[in-house]
Write an enzyme that holds these catalytic residues in place. Structure first.
Site, PDB file in Angstrom:
ATOM      1  N   HIS A  68       5.811  -6.359   2.156  1.00 36.11           N
ATOM      2  CA  HIS A  68       5.322  -7.298   1.308  1.00 36.11           C
ATOM      3  C   HIS A  68       5.925  -7.498  -0.233  1.00 36.11           C
ATOM      4  O   HIS A  68       5.900  -6.513  -0.762  1.00 36.11           O
ATOM      5  CB  HIS A  68       3.473  -6.899   1.128  1.00 36.11           C
ATOM      6  CG  HIS A  68       3.042  -6.878   2.492  1.00 36.11           C
ATOM      7  ND1 HIS A  68       2.055  -6.282   2.863  1.00 36.11           N
ATOM      8  CD2 HIS A  68       3.164  -7.967   3.481  1.00 36.11           C
ATOM      9  CE1 HIS A  68       1.503  -6.587   3.973  1.00 36.11           C
ATOM     10  NE2 HIS A  68       2.323  -7.848   4.516  1.00 36.11           N
ATOM     11  N   GLU A  71       4.607  -5.712  -3.660  1.00 34.65           N
ATOM     12  CA  GLU A  71       4.407  -4.198  -3.578  1.00 34.65           C
ATOM     13  C   GLU A  71       5.260  -3.427  -4.132  1.00 34.65           C
ATOM     14  O   GLU A  71       5.992  -2.502  -3.654  1.00 34.65           O
ATOM     15  CB  GLU A  71       3.651  -3.848  -2.135  1.00 34.65           C
ATOM     16  CG  GLU A  71       2.617  -4.895  -1.770  1.00 34.65           C
ATOM     17  CD  GLU A  71       2.141  -4.611  -0.417  1.00 34.65           C
ATOM     18  OE1 GLU A  71       2.657  -3.806   0.272  1.00 34.65           O
ATOM     19  OE2 GLU A  71       1.244  -5.291   0.109  1.00 34.65           O
ATOM     20  N   HIS A 201       3.062   0.544   1.811  1.00 31.07           N
ATOM     21  CA  HIS A 201       2.500  -0.553   1.184  1.00 31.07           C
ATOM     22  C   HIS A 201       1.582  -0.159   0.049  1.00 31.07           C
ATOM     23  O   HIS A 201       1.302   0.941  -0.272  1.00 31.07           O
ATOM     24  CB  HIS A 201       1.576  -1.230   2.303  1.00 31.07           C
ATOM     25  CG  HIS A 201       2.236  -2.051   3.404  1.00 31.07           C
ATOM     26  ND1 HIS A 201       2.170  -3.454   3.413  1.00 31.07           N
ATOM     27  CD2 HIS A 201       3.007  -1.644   4.294  1.00 31.07           C
ATOM     28  CE1 HIS A 201       2.843  -3.711   4.487  1.00 31.07           C
ATOM     29  NE2 HIS A 201       3.665  -2.548   5.030  1.00 31.07           N
ATOM     30  N   GLU A 271      -1.018   3.196   1.568  1.00 32.35           N
ATOM     31  CA  GLU A 271      -1.483   2.118   0.640  1.00 32.35           C
ATOM     32  C   GLU A 271      -1.423   2.657  -0.804  1.00 32.35           C
ATOM     33  O   GLU A 271      -2.514   3.313  -1.060  1.00 32.35           O
ATOM     34  CB  GLU A 271      -2.847   1.713   1.086  1.00 32.35           C
ATOM     35  CG  GLU A 271      -2.960   0.625   2.134  1.00 32.35           C
ATOM     36  CD  GLU A 271      -2.607  -0.809   1.859  1.00 32.35           C
ATOM     37  OE1 GLU A 271      -2.589  -1.029   0.697  1.00 32.35           O
ATOM     38  OE2 GLU A 271      -2.477  -1.711   2.772  1.00 32.35           O
TER      39      GLU A 271
HETATM   40  O1  0X9 Z   1      -2.418  -5.659   5.816  1.00 35.54           O
HETATM   41  C1  0X9 Z   1      -1.573  -5.195   5.751  1.00 35.54           C
HETATM   42  O2  0X9 Z   1      -0.476  -5.629   6.234  1.00 35.54           O
HETATM   43  C2  0X9 Z   1      -1.758  -3.633   5.022  1.00 35.54           C
HETATM   44  N1  0X9 Z   1      -2.367  -3.942   3.839  1.00 35.54           N
HETATM   45  S1  0X9 Z   1      -1.650  -4.602   2.427  1.00 35.54           S
HETATM   46  O3  0X9 Z   1      -2.605  -4.795   1.470  1.00 35.54           O
HETATM   47  N2  0X9 Z   1      -0.670  -3.785   2.005  1.00 35.54           N
HETATM   48  O4  0X9 Z   1      -1.459  -5.985   2.998  1.00 35.54           O
HETATM   49  C3  0X9 Z   1      -2.231  -2.741   5.885  1.00 35.54           C
HETATM   50  C4  0X9 Z   1      -1.732  -2.575   7.429  1.00 35.54           C
HETATM   51  C5  0X9 Z   1      -2.168  -1.429   8.053  1.00 35.54           C
HETATM   52  N3  0X9 Z   1      -1.904  -1.429   9.590  1.00 35.54           N
HETATM   53  C6  0X9 Z   1      -1.892  -0.274  10.293  1.00 35.54           C
HETATM   54  N4  0X9 Z   1      -1.657   0.906   9.738  1.00 35.54           N
HETATM   55  N5  0X9 Z   1      -1.765  -0.415  11.567  1.00 35.54           N
HETATM   56 ZN    ZN Z   2       1.358  -4.642   2.099  1.00 39.43          ZN
END
Ligand code: 0X9
Ligand code: ZN
Length: 317
Positions: A68, A71, A201, A271
């Site tokens: 992303h 980030e 992320h 995160e």
């Molecule tokens: O939504 C996402 O892609 C991630 N959060 S963000 O706010 N950075 O966009 C979280 C994805 C988590 N998925 C798994 N751990 N499977």
């Molecule tokens: Zn992300």
């Protein structure tokens, strides 16, 4: 400024090339693919006598970030981690042993087009890659695919947890694995079948593990993740809450679901902190939340960035 673009003189990609050039016995760069705009997605491979290393000779670990674009704290995490290993080699016994016995891959920017775009006026909060969805030759709100929804495993499952609409922040793309940036990662995973993947992320201060596509499907690995990541009272990263990915919200076609289910890779997503939370953990911190505009803008402040790195370091190694 600590945060800087990927491409261009003195920027991140050049730094990766320099780390490899300065440490030729343990580090080399590998371009794992190209973005839509043709930018090389550059990884640094770190292992003892890396020039003669064969695939499969040592267990593989992948650290990747900036799927992303906005980030920014995440490529900075992987950049610091790379330096930490390379600088500690030969002086720190634990790091030396890891480099001697493990095949480490650092890919700080898997979405170079999107990441570079966030340094341009008006695009600071861009999330996706820069696929020209409507083919008009310009980058607008019509464009981009969410790289963390584009993987083949459970792609678009139930039409929930990702969007079929190109204007949506979680647009999953026209087909599973359609994006060159996704294909670069898929090719790397298929080639190396990593044992361990950290997909950085931001910015919710969570440690996400396991399936994102369905809450009720726990995997047999969940107890391992729980042991690794800790619990809310004693998390592996101070201030972060460990939780099953789908408990945050449903996702499908995401990277960790793909690697975990296809290759059995121990995969998780820290995160990392946001503007609003970066200082929150330390009550003595003098940083004011209104110094940065949006929740995704981690303060461009060396002390806070280094502290965030130090907090995340023990879980990474
Ligand atoms: O939504 C996402 O892609 C991630 N959060 S963000 O706010 N950075 O966009 C979280 C994805 C988590 N998925 C798994 N751990 N499977
Ligand atoms: Zn992300």
């Amino acid at each position: 400024n600590v945060f800087r673009p990927y491409s261009g003189p003195g920027n991140l990609r050049e730094e990766l090339l320099k780390v490899a050039a300065d440490n030729p016995s343990i580090a080399k760069t590998v371009d794992i693919g190209k973005s839509h705009q043709g930018k090389p997605i550059t990884a640094v491979r770190v292992s003892k006598d890396v020039g003669n290393l064969r695939d499969g000779q040592r267990p593989v670990v992948v650290y990747q970030a900036a799927q992303h674009a906005r980030e920014w704290i995440t490529p900075e995490m992987v950049r610091r981690l790379l330096h930490h290993y390379v600088d500690g080699y030969g002086t720190d016994a634990e790091l030396t042993k890891i480099v001697d016995t493990t095949d480490l891959w650092f890919v700080p920017v898997v979405n170079p087009d999107g990441y570079d775009l966030t340094f341009e006026d008006g695009f600071r909060l861009w999330r996706k890659n820069v696929r020209d969805n409507d083919g008009d030759g310009r980058i607008t709100g019509q464009d981009g695919v969410d790289l963390n929804r584009n993987f083949p495993y459970k792609w678009g499952y139930d039409n929930e947890g990702s969007s079929p609409l190109r204007t949506n922040a979680t647009y999953r793309g026209p087909a599973p694995g359609s994006e060159p940036e996704t294909q670069a990662q898929m090719k790397l995973f298929e080639r190396l079948r990593p044992k361990f993947l950290v997909n950085y992320h931001s910015a919710a201060e969570l440690l996400l593990y396991g399936n994102g596509w369905q809450t009720l499907t726990r995997s047999p690995d969940d107890p391992i993740y729980e042991a690794l990541l800790g619990d809310a009272e004693d998390p592996a990263v101070p201030g972060y809450v460990p939780q099953l990915s789908a408990q945050l919200y449903t996702t499908n076609g995401d990277t960790n679901d793909h690697t975990d289910n296809v290759y059995g890779t121990l995969s998780y997503t820290p995160e990392m902190a946001t503007c609003a939370t970066a200082a929150g953990y330390d009550p003595d911190d003098e940083w004011e939340p209104n110094e940065c505009g949006s929740g995704f803008e981690f303060p461009d402040d060396e002390a806070l960035i280094e502290r965030e790195f130090r907090y995340n370091l023990p879980l990474a190694i």
